[in-house]
Design a protein around this motif. Structure first.
Motif, PDB file in Angstrom:
ATOM      1  N   ASN A   3       0.840  -1.204   0.000  1.00 14.58           N
ATOM      2  CA  ASN A   3       0.000   0.000   0.000  1.00 14.58           C
ATOM      3  C   ASN A   3       0.870   1.248   0.000  1.00 14.58           C
ATOM      4  OD1 ASN A   3      -2.534  -1.092  -0.193  1.00 14.58           O
ATOM      5  ND2 ASN A   3      -2.783  -1.281   2.016  1.00 14.58           N
ATOM      6  N   PHE A   4       1.827   1.300  -0.896  1.00 14.81           N
ATOM      7  CA  PHE A   4       2.789   2.394  -1.010  1.00 14.81           C
ATOM      8  C   PHE A   4       2.206   3.466  -1.924  1.00 14.81           C
ATOM      9  CE2 PHE A   4       6.592   4.580  -2.339  1.00 14.81           C
ATOM     10  CZ  PHE A   4       7.418   4.513  -1.240  1.00 14.81           C
ATOM     11  N   GLU A   5       2.090   4.690  -1.411  1.00 11.07           N
ATOM     12  CA  GLU A   5       1.543   5.802  -2.188  1.00 11.07           C
ATOM     13  C   GLU A   5       2.670   6.506  -2.951  1.00 11.07           C
ATOM     14  OE1 GLU A   5      -1.724   6.750  -2.409  1.00 11.07           O
ATOM     15  OE2 GLU A   5      -2.266   5.009  -1.178  1.00 11.07           O
ATOM     16  N   ARG A   7       3.468   9.135  -6.696  1.00  5.10           N
ATOM     17  CA  ARG A   7       2.948   9.901  -7.818  1.00  5.10           C
ATOM     18  C   ARG A   7       3.656   9.537  -9.120  1.00  5.10           C
ATOM     19  NH1 ARG A   7       2.936  12.968  -3.349  1.00  5.10           N
ATOM     20  NH2 ARG A   7       5.077  13.642  -3.614  1.00  5.10           N
ATOM     21  N   GLY A   8       4.854   8.983  -9.012  1.00  2.00           N
ATOM     22  CA  GLY A   8       5.607   8.635 -10.211  1.00  2.00           C
ATOM     23  C   GLY A   8       6.922   7.970  -9.866  1.00  2.00           C
ATOM     24  N   VAL A   9       7.525   7.360 -10.890  1.00  2.00           N
ATOM     25  CA  VAL A   9       8.792   6.648 -10.738  1.00  2.00           C
ATOM     26  C   VAL A   9       9.664   6.944 -11.951  1.00  2.00           C
ATOM     27  CG1 VAL A   9       9.892   4.368 -10.589  1.00  2.00           C
ATOM     28  CG2 VAL A   9       7.681   4.748  -9.501  1.00  2.00           C
ATOM     29  N   GLU A  10      10.943   7.184 -11.711  1.00  2.00           N
ATOM     30  CA  GLU A  10      11.933   7.293 -12.777  1.00  2.00           C
ATOM     31  C   GLU A  10      12.965   6.193 -12.542  1.00  2.00           C
ATOM     32  OE1 GLU A  10      13.657  11.248 -13.135  1.00  2.00           O
ATOM     33  OE2 GLU A  10      11.828  12.069 -12.262  1.00  2.00           O
ATOM     34  N   VAL A  11      13.408   5.556 -13.618  1.00  2.00           N
ATOM     35  CA  VAL A  11      14.407   4.492 -13.521  1.00  2.00           C
ATOM     36  C   VAL A  11      15.558   4.832 -14.458  1.00  2.00           C
ATOM     37  CG1 VAL A  11      14.877   2.037 -13.832  1.00  2.00           C
ATOM     38  CG2 VAL A  11      12.614   2.787 -13.059  1.00  2.00           C
ATOM     39  N   ASP A  34       8.671   9.567  -6.578  1.00  2.00           N
ATOM     40  CA  ASP A  34       7.962  10.778  -6.165  1.00  2.00           C
ATOM     41  C   ASP A  34       6.893  10.353  -5.162  1.00  2.00           C
ATOM     42  OD1 ASP A  34       6.811  13.250  -5.915  1.00  2.00           O
ATOM     43  OD2 ASP A  34       6.156  13.405  -8.014  1.00  2.00           O
ATOM     44  N   THR A  35       7.190  10.547  -3.877  1.00  2.00           N
ATOM     45  CA  THR A  35       6.315  10.069  -2.810  1.00  2.00           C
ATOM     46  C   THR A  35       6.477  10.910  -1.551  1.00  2.00           C
ATOM     47  OG1 THR A  35       5.662   8.120  -1.518  1.00  2.00           O
ATOM     48  CG2 THR A  35       8.010   8.399  -1.926  1.00  2.00           C
ATOM     49  N   ASP A  36       5.472  10.843  -0.694  1.00  2.00           N
ATOM     50  CA  ASP A  36       5.545  11.452   0.630  1.00  2.00           C
ATOM     51  C   ASP A  36       5.746  10.394   1.714  1.00  2.00           C
ATOM     52  OD1 ASP A  36       5.135  14.058  -0.334  1.00  2.00           O
ATOM     53  OD2 ASP A  36       2.954  13.772  -0.361  1.00  2.00           O
ATOM     54  N   GLU A  37       5.926   9.143   1.334  1.00  2.00           N
ATOM     55  CA  GLU A  37       6.129   8.058   2.295  1.00  2.00           C
ATOM     56  C   GLU A  37       7.405   8.296   3.109  1.00  2.00           C
ATOM     57  OE1 GLU A  37       4.233   5.412   2.984  1.00  2.00           O
ATOM     58  OE2 GLU A  37       2.874   5.271   1.275  1.00  2.00           O
ATOM     59  N   ALA A  38       7.450   7.734   4.309  1.00  2.00           N
ATOM     60  CA  ALA A  38       8.610   7.848   5.199  1.00  2.00           C
ATOM     61  C   ALA A  38       9.830   7.143   4.591  1.00  2.00           C
ATOM     62  CB  ALA A  38       8.287   7.237   6.556  1.00  2.00           C
ATOM     63  N   GLU A  39      11.020   7.557   5.034  1.00  2.00           N
ATOM     64  CA  GLU A  39      12.274   6.965   4.531  1.00  2.00           C
ATOM     65  C   GLU A  39      12.307   5.451   4.746  1.00  2.00           C
ATOM     66  OE1 GLU A  39      14.750   8.273   2.679  1.00  2.00           O
ATOM     67  OE2 GLU A  39      13.511  10.080   2.618  1.00  2.00           O
ATOM     68  N   ILE A  69      17.809   3.604  -4.319  1.00  2.00           N
ATOM     69  CA  ILE A  69      16.496   4.205  -4.394  1.00  2.00           C
ATOM     70  C   ILE A  69      16.566   5.524  -3.669  1.00  2.00           C
ATOM     71  CG2 ILE A  69      15.623   3.082  -2.308  1.00  2.00           C
ATOM     72  CD1 ILE A  69      12.913   2.773  -3.763  1.00  2.00           C
ATOM     73  N   ARG A  70      15.862   6.529  -4.194  1.00  2.00           N
ATOM     74  CA  ARG A  70      15.831   7.824  -3.524  1.00  2.00           C
ATOM     75  C   ARG A  70      14.529   8.529  -3.835  1.00  2.00           C
ATOM     76  NH1 ARG A  70      16.937  12.354  -6.746  1.00  2.00           N
ATOM     77  NH2 ARG A  70      17.914  11.888  -8.739  1.00  2.00           N
ATOM     78  N   ARG A  71      14.242   9.510  -3.019  1.00  2.00           N
ATOM     79  CA  ARG A  71      13.043  10.321  -3.182  1.00  2.00           C
ATOM     80  C   ARG A  71      13.321  11.396  -4.226  1.00  2.00           C
ATOM     81  NH1 ARG A  71       9.413  10.568   0.447  1.00  2.00           N
ATOM     82  NH2 ARG A  71      10.851   9.819   2.032  1.00  2.00           N
ATOM     83  N   LYS A  72      12.327  11.693  -5.062  1.00  2.00           N
ATOM     84  CA  LYS A  72      12.456  12.766  -6.035  1.00  2.00           C
ATOM     85  C   LYS A  72      12.526  14.089  -5.300  1.00  2.00           C
ATOM     86  CE  LYS A  72      10.487  14.623 -10.231  1.00  2.00           C
ATOM     87  NZ  LYS A  72       9.503  14.437 -11.292  1.00  2.00           N
ATOM     88  N   ALA A  73      13.461  14.927  -5.705  1.00  2.00           N
ATOM     89  CA  ALA A  73      13.658  16.230  -5.041  1.00  2.00           C
ATOM     90  C   ALA A  73      12.530  17.182  -5.360  1.00  2.00           C
ATOM     91  CB  ALA A  73      14.985  16.834  -5.471  1.00  2.00           C
TER      92      ALA A  73
END
Length: 73
Positions: A3-5, A7-11, A34-39, A69-73
């Protein structure tokens, strides 16, 4: 499964090819999410992709597979 929220993924992929015999010897990747999920949830997503991902398991069986893996800035 998670259940991971998102908005988008880049690879981004980078492969190293051996000439003789011809084959891919390693693949490096970066997943930008691109997410607001916790680290810790982001790290869990990466663990699950590596453990259960059909494509990642197929590539890892044939060549070295390393990535981040990293969060979109």
């Amino acid at each position: 499964m998670l259940n991971f929220e998102l908005r988008g993924v880049e690879v981004t992929l980078h492969a190293v090819r051996q000439d003789a015999p011809p084959k891919i010897v390693s693949v490096g990747y970066e997943l930008i999410i691109d997410t607001d999920e916790a680290e810790q949830r982001l790290a869990l997503l990466h663990t699950n992709v590596r453990k259960y991902g059909t494509i990642s398991n197929t590539v890892a069986a044939a060549a070295r597979l390393d990535g981040t893996i990293r969060r979109k800035a």
